[in-house]
Design a protein around this motif. Structure first.
Motif, PDB file in Angstrom:
ATOM      1  N   ILE A  58       6.586   1.614   3.355  1.00  0.00           N
ATOM      2  CA  ILE A  58       6.006   0.519   2.587  1.00  0.00           C
ATOM      3  C   ILE A  58       6.814   0.369   1.305  1.00  0.00           C
ATOM      4  O   ILE A  58       7.010   1.332   0.577  1.00  0.00           O
ATOM      5  N   ILE A  75       1.016  -7.850   0.537  1.00  0.00           N
ATOM      6  CA  ILE A  75       0.138  -6.923   1.248  1.00  0.00           C
ATOM      7  C   ILE A  75      -0.958  -6.446   0.301  1.00  0.00           C
ATOM      8  O   ILE A  75      -0.673  -5.912  -0.770  1.00  0.00           O
ATOM      9  N   LEU A  86      -2.641  -5.140   8.827  1.00  0.00           N
ATOM     10  CA  LEU A  86      -2.169  -5.539   7.503  1.00  0.00           C
ATOM     11  C   LEU A  86      -2.972  -6.750   7.051  1.00  0.00           C
ATOM     12  O   LEU A  86      -3.102  -7.720   7.799  1.00  0.00           O
ATOM     13  N   VAL A 129      -3.588  -1.874   4.036  1.00  0.00           N
ATOM     14  CA  VAL A 129      -3.025  -1.379   5.289  1.00  0.00           C
ATOM     15  C   VAL A 129      -4.063  -0.454   5.888  1.00  0.00           C
ATOM     16  O   VAL A 129      -4.568   0.453   5.227  1.00  0.00           O
ATOM     17  N   ILE A 166       6.823  -4.128   4.590  1.00  0.00           N
ATOM     18  CA  ILE A 166       6.502  -2.927   5.356  1.00  0.00           C
ATOM     19  C   ILE A 166       7.366  -2.909   6.612  1.00  0.00           C
ATOM     20  O   ILE A 166       7.592  -3.950   7.232  1.00  0.00           O
ATOM     21  N   THR A 169       6.339   4.712   9.257  1.00  0.00           N
ATOM     22  CA  THR A 169       6.020   3.533   8.455  1.00  0.00           C
ATOM     23  C   THR A 169       6.586   3.691   7.058  1.00  0.00           C
ATOM     24  O   THR A 169       6.424   4.732   6.440  1.00  0.00           O
ATOM     25  N   ASN A 182       4.196  -3.865  -2.574  1.00  0.00           N
ATOM     26  CA  ASN A 182       3.189  -4.605  -1.824  1.00  0.00           C
ATOM     27  C   ASN A 182       3.802  -5.851  -1.175  1.00  0.00           C
ATOM     28  O   ASN A 182       3.094  -6.785  -0.826  1.00  0.00           O
TER      29      ASN A 182
END
Length: 99
Positions: A38, A92, A71, A95, A44, A36, A41
């Motif tokens: 990121i 976002i 999310l 998470v 992702i 993952t 914000n």
């Protein structure tokens, strides 16, 4: 007056040497789960996504091999989804990984 000897421990340095020489961090051999990334914000990317369990403008639930990745936020948009790689854009706020 006696001279003081300065003895430096190598234990702390040896740990960093081991991490610096270990290539398993970069080739993914150590990690068998999804990868993952990121980006702030706003974006992702998940490599290892098995599918989308739920999709709304403010909530996305992704299926991964050992659970789900949730999310929360707003204005979500799935930009890319192919060969187990998914990229989601939006604002976002959280998470969460659930097993």
């Amino acid at each position: 007056m006696a001279k003081k000897l300065k003895i430096e421990s190598r234990k702390k340095r040896e740990k960093w040497d081991i991490l610096a020489k270990n290539d398993s961090f970069t080739d993914g051999a150590m990690f068998k789960g999804p990868h993952t990334e990121i980006f702030g914000n706003s974006r992702i990317s998940v490599d290892g996504c098995l599918g989308v369990a739920e999709y709304r403008d403010d909530y996305i639930k992704l299926r991964i091999n050992k659970g789900t990745l949730i999310l929360c936020g707003c204005e979500f948009d799935i930009v890319f989804f192919e060969n187990r790689l998914i990229t989601v854009k939006g604002k976002i706020s959280s998470v969460e990984f659930c097993m």
